[in-house]
Write a protein that holds these residues in place. Structure first.
Motif, short mmCIF file in Angstrom:
data_model
loop_
_atom_site.label_atom_id
_atom_site.label_comp_id
_atom_site.label_asym_id
_atom_site.label_seq_id
_atom_site.Cartn_x
_atom_site.Cartn_y
_atom_site.Cartn_z
N GLU A 192 99.65 73.53 -24.89
CA GLU A 192 98.83 74.59 -25.49
C GLU A 192 99.14 74.74 -26.98
O GLU A 192 98.23 74.94 -27.80
CB GLU A 192 99.07 75.91 -24.76
N ALA A 193 100.40 74.61 -27.34
CA ALA A 193 100.79 74.74 -28.75
C ALA A 193 100.21 73.61 -29.59
O ALA A 193 99.71 73.83 -30.71
CB ALA A 193 102.32 74.76 -28.87
N VAL A 194 100.26 72.38 -29.07
CA VAL A 194 99.70 71.25 -29.82
C VAL A 194 98.18 71.33 -29.86
O VAL A 194 97.56 70.99 -30.88
CB VAL A 194 100.18 69.91 -29.21
N ALA A 195 97.56 71.82 -28.79
CA ALA A 195 96.10 72.01 -28.79
C ALA A 195 95.69 72.99 -29.88
O ALA A 195 94.68 72.80 -30.56
CB ALA A 195 95.64 72.49 -27.42
N ALA A 196 96.49 74.04 -30.06
CA ALA A 196 96.20 75.01 -31.13
C ALA A 196 96.32 74.35 -32.50
O ALA A 196 95.51 74.63 -33.41
CB ALA A 196 97.15 76.20 -31.02
N GLU A 197 97.30 73.46 -32.66
CA GLU A 197 97.48 72.74 -33.92
C GLU A 197 96.27 71.84 -34.21
O GLU A 197 95.76 71.80 -35.34
CB GLU A 197 98.75 71.90 -33.86
N VAL A 198 95.81 71.13 -33.19
CA VAL A 198 94.65 70.25 -33.36
C VAL A 198 93.40 71.07 -33.66
O VAL A 198 92.59 70.72 -34.53
CB VAL A 198 94.44 69.37 -32.12
N GLY A 200 99.66 63.92 -24.63
CA GLY A 200 98.88 64.49 -25.72
C GLY A 200 99.67 65.24 -26.76
O GLY A 200 99.13 65.61 -27.80
N THR A 201 100.97 65.47 -26.51
CA THR A 201 101.79 66.15 -27.51
C THR A 201 102.54 65.16 -28.39
O THR A 201 103.19 65.55 -29.34
CB THR A 201 102.78 67.11 -26.84
N GLY A 202 102.48 63.87 -28.06
CA GLY A 202 103.10 62.84 -28.90
C GLY A 202 102.18 62.44 -30.04
O GLY A 202 100.99 62.78 -30.04
N PRO A 203 102.69 61.71 -31.03
CA PRO A 203 101.88 61.37 -32.21
C PRO A 203 100.60 60.60 -31.87
O PRO A 203 99.53 60.90 -32.41
CB PRO A 203 102.84 60.52 -33.06
N GLN A 204 100.69 59.61 -30.99
CA GLN A 204 99.51 58.81 -30.65
C GLN A 204 98.49 59.64 -29.88
O GLN A 204 97.30 59.63 -30.20
CB GLN A 204 99.93 57.59 -29.83
N GLY A 205 98.95 60.35 -28.88
CA GLY A 205 98.04 61.16 -28.08
C GLY A 205 97.40 62.27 -28.89
O GLY A 205 96.19 62.52 -28.77
N ALA A 211 84.98 71.39 -39.03
CA ALA A 211 84.39 70.11 -38.64
C ALA A 211 83.16 70.37 -37.78
O ALA A 211 83.26 70.87 -36.66
CB ALA A 211 85.39 69.26 -37.88
N ALA A 212 81.99 70.05 -38.31
CA ALA A 212 80.74 70.34 -37.61
C ALA A 212 80.64 69.54 -36.31
O ALA A 212 80.91 68.34 -36.29
CB ALA A 212 79.55 70.00 -38.50
N GLY A 213 80.28 70.23 -35.23
CA GLY A 213 80.06 69.55 -33.96
C GLY A 213 81.30 69.14 -33.21
O GLY A 213 81.23 68.36 -32.25
N ALA A 214 82.46 69.65 -33.63
CA ALA A 214 83.70 69.26 -32.97
C ALA A 214 83.75 69.79 -31.55
O ALA A 214 83.20 70.85 -31.23
CB ALA A 214 84.90 69.78 -33.75
N GLY A 215 84.40 69.04 -30.69
CA GLY A 215 84.58 69.47 -29.31
C GLY A 215 85.70 70.48 -29.18
O GLY A 215 86.45 70.75 -30.13
N GLN A 216 85.85 71.02 -27.99
CA GLN A 216 86.89 72.00 -27.69
C GLN A 216 88.18 71.27 -27.34
O GLN A 216 88.17 70.24 -26.67
CB GLN A 216 86.46 72.89 -26.54
N VAL A 217 89.31 71.81 -27.79
CA VAL A 217 90.62 71.23 -27.48
C VAL A 217 91.46 72.29 -26.77
O VAL A 217 91.67 73.37 -27.29
CB VAL A 217 91.34 70.74 -28.75
#
Length: 229
Positions: A44-50, A14-19, A57-63
């Protein structure tokens, strides 16, 4: 979105470009995403970026971000978006029994003539099939092989292409078909049995060649289908 089903998806790699790009698209459509990495801090750092990208974004899920094993445990669907090198060892180590596993792994190699597909199991296999053999208690399907990481992280609401889904489980394929709507705005295309991942995975090398020639981020569009398939 064309499906009301919402999933909790662990993105391994999940920290790579595709993921990261797929996680972003899934979360934007309302799915909860757990980005996985060997190092929890990196995830955790990439999750914060996402999460920052999803602001407004309305209705977005948690990352969120976790170490790989913890990410898998927290989810009901697992997306494998990892490099092929080290793939088998990683997949064998994960607690995937009972999970729906979506592989978008492309076994590719590069030389002076460009990208090309690597031969898996003497031509009688693929990364997706390897994952299924390593994790017989998981439901493994192949999807999202041919989607550009650049496009996934781009500004377009949906990508103008199709996601082809292969697998031996109707129910497993349906999960990926549902998730494809997060990327393209319409369901994924049922492309047949899991063994056809042997075609989809190396076909990415063709798209890479097209991208280099025309300076684009190309994708696949299947014609002749109704909008809702």
């Amino acid at each position: 979105m064309t499906s009301d089903s919402l999933y909790t998806v662990a993105v391994i790699g999940g920290t790579g470009p595709q993921g990261k790009g797929l996680g972003y698209r899934f979360a934007k459509a309302g799915h909860d995403i757990v980005l996985g990495s060997r190092a929890a801090e990196k995830a955790e750092a990439v999750a914060a970026e996402v999460t920052e990208r999803l602001a407004g974004a309305a209705g977005a899920g948690q990352v969120t971000g976790k170490a790989n094993e913890d990410a898998v445990t927290a989810a009901d669907v697992v997306l494998l978006a990892v490099p092929y090198d080290g793939h088998d060892e990683l997949v064998a180590s994960l607690p995937l029994a009972g999970k729906t596993v979506i592989s978008c792994v492309n076994p590719l190699a590069f030389d002076k003539r460009g990208a090309h597909g690597r031969v898996v199991n003497g031509g009688e296999g693929s990364a997706a099939e390897s994952a299924a053999e390593l994790q017989p208690e998981a439901v493994v399907v192949g999807a999202f092989h041919n989607v550009s990481a650049v496009g996934l992280w781009g500004e377009e609401e949906f990508l103008d292409e199709d996601v082809i889904v292969v697998g031996d489980s109707v129910e497993g394929k349906q999960v990926a078909i549902d998730l494809a709507a997060s990327v393209t705005g319409r369901p994924g295309v049922d492309g047949g049995k899991l063994r056809l991942a042997r075609v989809l995975e190396p076909f990415t090398a063709v798209l890479i060649s097209i991208n280099r020639k025309y300076k684009v981020h190309s994708g696949i569009r299947v014609t002749g289908l109704d909008q809702g398939h």
